[in-house]
Design an enzyme around this catalytic site. Structure first.
Site, mmCIF file in Angstrom:
data_model
loop_
_atom_site.group_PDB
_atom_site.id
_atom_site.type_symbol
_atom_site.label_atom_id
_atom_site.label_comp_id
_atom_site.label_asym_id
_atom_site.label_seq_id
_atom_site.Cartn_x
_atom_site.Cartn_y
_atom_site.Cartn_z
ATOM 1 N N LYS A 1 49.084 44.490 40.695
ATOM 2 C CA LYS A 1 48.401 43.198 40.793
ATOM 3 C C LYS A 1 47.389 43.249 41.938
ATOM 4 O O LYS A 1 47.361 44.181 42.724
ATOM 5 C CB LYS A 1 49.399 42.065 41.069
ATOM 6 C CG LYS A 1 50.533 41.929 40.073
ATOM 7 C CD LYS A 1 50.098 41.434 38.714
ATOM 8 C CE LYS A 1 51.304 41.312 37.778
ATOM 9 N NZ LYS A 1 50.899 40.978 36.387
ATOM 10 N N SER B 1 47.655 42.744 32.059
ATOM 11 C CA SER B 1 47.572 41.682 33.068
ATOM 12 C C SER B 1 46.434 41.880 34.058
ATOM 13 O O SER B 1 46.054 40.938 34.756
ATOM 14 C CB SER B 1 48.894 41.568 33.831
ATOM 15 O OG SER B 1 49.088 42.693 34.677
#
Length: 208
Positions: free
Chosen positions: A90, A23
């Site tokens: 993230k 990701s």
């Protein structure tokens, strides 16, 4: 004494973390070993836009999952038990008070009305978001997204759930500052210069 010192460092200062998925490609690759600075936001500090953070998703990305037991939590925080699949990595896109929209006619994500140049970290061929959104980040929370947007389940995917996809600051374990392995990718994770364009536009980020 050496073992005790190592455990203390791991529990309170720097924690190793293995990237679990793609990701965050191409900033981070699956299997990269990171050093997470747990003191980055200590003593009154706060995450900044552009930081790569490691956080516990219970209550935000995993709104219906219970907190671990006291013993398991203690062992995890001391580095004696694996973090498991409730921990994510993230990039912070917005902080409390920021209005984030995507995407306008120019196809770019905007923070407080300012288009964000994501060319230095966005995965090649990806758009800023295939999902349109217009949100204001609640106080004390963060809007986070993966750099490989088409392969990232992030704040966008939890808009309709409790918390609206925003991650509480107190769930942040630390800032990912270094890639330590593999050696060919070793180096620091610097905050992209593009986020400087948002400074002074509003949100609580101006107080940090």
């Amino acid at each position: 004494m050496c073992v005790v010192a190592l455990l203390l460092v791991n529990a309170f200062a720097v924690r190793p973390f293995a990237v679990p998925s793609g990701s965050m490609e191409g900033t981070l690759e699956p299997g990269d070993r990171l050093l997470v600075n747990q003191l980055a936001y200590a003593f009154g500090g706060h995450p900044r836009r552009g930081d790569v953070v490691v956080f516990d998703g219970i209550g935000s990305f995993l709104p219906y999952q219970d907190e671990p037991s006291g013993l398991k939590r203690l062992l995890t925080e001391a580095g004696l038990a694996p973090a498991g699949d409730t921990v994510y990595v993230k990039r912070v896109i917005g902080v409390g008070g920021d209005r984030i929209t995507c995407c306008g006619t120019d196809g770019r994500l905007k923070v407080n009305g300012v288009p964000l140049d994501e060319s230095t970290y966005l995965f090649p061929g990806d758009s800023p978001s295939a999902v349109p959104f217009d949100i204001v980040v609640p106080d004390g929370k963060l809007w986070v997204m993966g750099d490989h947007r088409s392969a990232s389940r992030d704040s966008r995917d939890h808009l309709g759930e409790p918390g609206g996809g925003a991650v509480p600051e107190d769930k942040v374990i630390g800032r990912a500052d270094w890639v330590m392995f593999p050696l060919g990718r070793a180096g620091s994770l610097d905050r992209p210069a593009a986020f400087a364009a948002i400074e002074g536009t509003g949100g609580h980020g101006e107080q940090r």
